[in-house]
Design an enzyme around this catalytic site. Sequence first.
Site, mmCIF file in Angstrom:
data_model
loop_
_atom_site.group_PDB
_atom_site.id
_atom_site.type_symbol
_atom_site.label_atom_id
_atom_site.label_comp_id
_atom_site.label_asym_id
_atom_site.label_seq_id
_atom_site.Cartn_x
_atom_site.Cartn_y
_atom_site.Cartn_z
ATOM 1 N N ASP A 34 3.724 -9.189 -7.939
ATOM 2 C CA ASP A 34 2.514 -8.582 -8.485
ATOM 3 C C ASP A 34 1.519 -8.339 -7.351
ATOM 4 O O ASP A 34 1.318 -9.210 -6.490
ATOM 5 C CB ASP A 34 1.897 -9.503 -9.543
ATOM 6 C CG ASP A 34 0.774 -8.813 -10.299
ATOM 7 O OD1 ASP A 34 1.074 -8.108 -11.282
ATOM 8 O OD2 ASP A 34 -0.397 -8.971 -9.902
ATOM 9 N N ILE A 35 0.923 -7.138 -7.344
ATOM 10 C CA ILE A 35 -0.084 -6.822 -6.315
ATOM 11 C C ILE A 35 -1.372 -7.559 -6.648
ATOM 12 O O ILE A 35 -1.919 -7.421 -7.754
ATOM 13 C CB ILE A 35 -0.347 -5.310 -6.254
ATOM 14 C CG1 ILE A 35 0.959 -4.556 -6.003
ATOM 15 C CG2 ILE A 35 -1.366 -4.980 -5.163
ATOM 16 C CD1 ILE A 35 0.815 -3.042 -6.058
ATOM 17 N N GLU A 38 1.050 -3.039 -12.112
ATOM 18 C CA GLU A 38 1.234 -3.308 -10.685
ATOM 19 C C GLU A 38 2.293 -4.384 -10.448
ATOM 20 O O GLU A 38 2.326 -5.009 -9.389
ATOM 21 C CB GLU A 38 -0.096 -3.737 -10.059
ATOM 22 C CG GLU A 38 -0.669 -5.043 -10.575
ATOM 23 C CD GLU A 38 -1.574 -4.869 -11.799
ATOM 24 O OE1 GLU A 38 -2.407 -5.768 -12.033
ATOM 25 O OE2 GLU A 38 -1.449 -3.852 -12.503
#
Length: 383
Positions: A240-241, A283
């Site tokens: 996950d960003i 994301e």
Amino acid sequence: MSDDLLNLRNRHLPTENQELQQQLETLVAQARLNEQVMRRFQDAELRMLGVSSFKELLQYVLQEMKETFDLDVVTLAVIDPEYEVRRMLIDIGIPANEYPGLMCLDNPSRFHRLCGTSLAPVLGQYNVASRAPFFPRDTPPASIAILPMVRQKKLIGSLNLGSRNEARFAPGMATDFIGRLAAILGVCLENVTNSERLKHLGLTDPLTGVHNRRYFDQRLQEEVSRAQRQRFPLSCLFLDIDHFKQVNDQYGHQTGDCVLREVAWRIKGQLRSIDVLGRYGGEEFAVLLVQTDMASALTIAERIRHSIAEQRFKGEGDETLAATLSIGVATLHDCNRTQNAETLAQQLVARADQGLYRAKQGGRNCVMVVMPESDKASSVEVR
């Protein structure tokens, strides 16, 4: 007619009748043989026309066709200058070594040198110099038939048949049946390729160009089942960003899209062709690492994390910005064949997701693994 001539003719009648009977029996036997051959080819055509996937077509042509026609070698050469077929094999999860009889060639020059501009079938003795590219070198056949496949006046490949019998394929033999078989195969190959292309479009995330969640979920089931059968480890990463909402809020959604695309391709750059990458949502990305134990999975996860954190991203305009990833890791070891594959898949994803959650809770920009035995998390962390 004199009595002598009549008697002579009568004496020869049984012999003539016997010869005629033998000729008739020979013709009937040949007719029955031709009928069997025709039925065999018709069955093969119907079988190919009925396939629904590229893998099913390969299975029939490269494996079942050998038994159907009593052949020692069957190969399929496909003209693939843009690597489309080879990418398709990767996308649908077919390892490169699963079908050694499939050959993807970069250009048709070998065909034209062998068949000429007419692209007529080539029958005759196996010759290493000109025919080796179409047959395995370790077990070459004695006689061969190379049957070009042409669609819309364009060469797309060839069906190649080989036999240890030197007289099986000889120059000048009729090629009506096998030529038609190759023509039908060309149609089927085009159809399944188009079908797989459409499936690919439906399984690809349009923004990043990597696979979507639907594709990932399909491959997850397949790879868990394969890991059970072959008893190799399978690892899963959830990525996950970090603080991605701030990127969108500060730089705009177009820059956010640029970051998503670049993150996807940096992740992909750290993976092998047999691994599976999907955009899981927003994301978040998910990765399946095939035949990969936990130690190796941690090394790959850290390499991915480093590739994101150590190089800035270029936005839609002239701005540059930094981004980091939080990553959760889980591994299936020694899968029990009696366990339900769907349950194992759900457990694997749940542990990777739990690792991602703990990485977020632990300060982000780090990798955490959840062990299946104790459900405890450990971390590999770089700030």
